[in-house]
Design a protein around this motif. Structure first.
Motif, PDB file in Angstrom:
ATOM      1  N   PHE A  14       0.846  -1.184   0.000  1.00 14.32           N
ATOM      2  CA  PHE A  14       0.000   0.000   0.000  1.00 14.32           C
ATOM      3  C   PHE A  14       0.882   1.234   0.000  1.00 14.32           C
ATOM      4  N   PRO A  15       0.386   2.363  -0.527  1.00 16.55           N
ATOM      5  CA  PRO A  15       1.189   3.597  -0.515  1.00 16.55           C
ATOM      6  C   PRO A  15       1.687   3.961   0.873  1.00 16.55           C
ATOM      7  N   SER A  16       0.856   3.665   1.908  1.00 15.05           N
ATOM      8  CA  SER A  16       1.253   4.022   3.262  1.00 15.05           C
ATOM      9  C   SER A  16       2.429   3.200   3.759  1.00 15.05           C
ATOM     10  N   GLU A  17       2.745   2.087   3.043  1.00 17.05           N
ATOM     11  CA  GLU A  17       3.861   1.239   3.459  1.00 17.05           C
ATOM     12  C   GLU A  17       5.166   1.613   2.762  1.00 17.05           C
ATOM     13  N   SER A  83      -7.102   2.567  12.733  1.00 15.37           N
ATOM     14  CA  SER A  83      -7.372   1.718  11.563  1.00 15.37           C
ATOM     15  C   SER A  83      -8.839   1.686  11.174  1.00 15.37           C
ATOM     16  N   TYR A  84      -9.698   2.310  11.968  1.00 20.19           N
ATOM     17  CA  TYR A  84     -11.133   2.371  11.677  1.00 20.19           C
ATOM     18  C   TYR A  84     -11.520   3.841  11.677  1.00 20.19           C
ATOM     19  N   ASN A  85     -11.481   4.452  10.487  1.00 17.10           N
ATOM     20  CA  ASN A  85     -11.572   5.911  10.413  1.00 17.10           C
ATOM     21  C   ASN A  85     -12.511   6.392   9.316  1.00 17.10           C
ATOM     22  N   ASN A  86     -13.113   7.546   9.551  1.00 18.62           N
ATOM     23  CA  ASN A  86     -13.815   8.288   8.509  1.00 18.62           C
ATOM     24  C   ASN A  86     -12.906   9.417   8.044  1.00 18.62           C
ATOM     25  N   PHE A  87     -12.448   9.328   6.818  1.00 19.46           N
ATOM     26  CA  PHE A  87     -11.607  10.386   6.240  1.00 19.46           C
ATOM     27  C   PHE A  87     -11.738  10.217   4.733  1.00 19.46           C
ATOM     28  N   ALA A  98      -6.275   4.366   6.650  1.00 13.16           N
ATOM     29  CA  ALA A  98      -5.027   3.784   7.160  1.00 13.16           C
ATOM     30  C   ALA A  98      -4.193   3.197   6.025  1.00 13.16           C
ATOM     31  N   ARG A  99      -4.843   2.734   4.983  1.00 12.96           N
ATOM     32  CA  ARG A  99      -4.121   2.151   3.851  1.00 12.96           C
ATOM     33  C   ARG A  99      -3.457   3.219   2.983  1.00 12.96           C
ATOM     34  N   TYR A 100      -4.171   4.299   2.742  1.00 11.73           N
ATOM     35  CA  TYR A 100      -3.742   5.220   1.694  1.00 11.73           C
ATOM     36  C   TYR A 100      -3.230   6.577   2.180  1.00 11.73           C
ATOM     37  N   ALA A 101      -3.357   6.866   3.463  1.00  9.88           N
ATOM     38  CA  ALA A 101      -2.970   8.195   3.944  1.00  9.88           C
ATOM     39  C   ALA A 101      -1.465   8.400   4.022  1.00  9.88           C
TER      40      ALA A 101
END
Length: 325
Positions: A14-17, A83-87, A98-101
């Motif tokens: 993922f980009p966040s990684e 890891s459980y977010n509204n954005f 959490a994956r892409y931020a």
């Protein structure tokens, strides 16, 4: 279970990684300076904090617990809160931020404060960190979908900002404008909302001690997916009122148009106070589930008026809170 793969069949991180090029190059320079003995202890600490801030996690923020504004509820585990977010700028699914931020660059970062103020100013993130003593406050946060969390936030009352800029007599509301950058935020292409994301408060709401300008959580800087590097936290209102990744704060005469109210005015009012007596058109708001604590088969807990923060009740004396939802 659906497993997402890249179009060519090769699993990619993922980009966040992925570590940004500028970040790993700065690490090389940092390590080289350590080897050469070119920096002292204080400088080492500052450089480490700046690097961690660039990643959106890991930079410790010293803050004294404000017990007067700290819920005694069991805190939500960090892994759940991050890891459980509204954005929606990073996707509409709860797991997508959490994956892409990781694409969000939180330094350099400035916040412009303007409008009906005597002293307009633009502050970078370091100036915001130093504007007032940082406090840790444990707040309950209730989301309109029916779930809640208990998070130790770090920041200071937004009233400190108000004192600095000295609003004029025409300033009746405060508008928060967030970053909208397609290069950093893949969700910006979605038509679910009008961008940039905007929110607003009456100035007396913004001046209430509970309104927290927030720069960290769980003792560290804010993770990107939680609204880095600066956001609002308004514990007596539904979560979407707490604007994330703020780039502009405007003091205005007229009530600002807010993103969710523009998108679905029958579902999301300007005030959006936690009120179990006012149902969402598609579900009840009378109960909630605590993420990380209440399972799907657990009995839901009762939702409290103003999310239990009755200190704010005087702000709405005489108002019909079913009409002004």
């Amino acid at each position: 279970m659906l497993i997402k793969r890249s179009p060519n069949g090769i699993d990619l991180p993922f980009p966040s990684e992925i570590t940004p090029r500028a970040l790993y190059e700065s690490r090389r320079s940092f390590i080289k300076q350590i080897a050469l003995g070119a920096v002292g202890g204080a400088a080492l600490l500052e450089m480490a904090q700046r690097e961690a801030f660039a990643q959106g996690t890991g930079a410790k923020l010293p803050a004294k617990l404000n017990q007067a504004y700290s819920a005694l509820d069991k805190q939500t585990p960090f892994k759940d809160a991050s890891s459980y977010n509204n954005f929606y700028e990073f996707g509409t699914d709860k797991s997508e931020p959490a994956r892409y931020a990781g694409t969000l660059k939180t330094r350099p970062w400035t916040v412009a404060i303007e409008g009906e103020v005597k002293k307009p100013m633009t502050l970078d993130i370091d100036a915001l960190l130093k504007l007032a003593p940082l406090e840790e406050r444990v707040y309950r946060l209730r989301c309109v979908e029916g779930w809640s969390m208990v998070i130790p936030w770090i920041g200071y009352s937004f009233a400190e900002i108000i004192k600095k800029v000295e609003p004029t007599g025409n300033a009746k509301y405060v508008e928060f404008v967030t970053l909208a950058d397609k290069k950093q935020m893949p969700g910006i292409g979605s038509r679910v909302l009008q961008w940039p994301y905007t929110e607003g408060l009456r100035i007396d709401e913004a001046n209430h001690p509970l309104a927290l300008l927030t720069l960290g959580m769980y003792g560290d800087v804010l993770p990107n997916q939680n609204g880095a590097p600066v956001r609002m936290v308004l514990p007596w209102k539904y979560g979407f009122k707490s604007a994330k990744s703020i780039v502009k704060i405007r003091f205005v005469k007229d009530q600002p148009r807010t993103s969710w109210n523009l998108s679905a005015p029958s579902e999301y009012g300007f005030y959006s106070n936690v009120n179990p007596e006012v149902d969402h058109p598609r579900w009840s708001q009378a109960s909630e589930r605590r993420i990380g604590e209440d399972g799907f088969l657990s009995r839901k807990r009762k939702t409290l008026m103003f999310n239990g923060y009755n200190d704010v009740a005087s702000l709405y004396a005489g108002m019909d809170l079913k009409k002004f939802y």
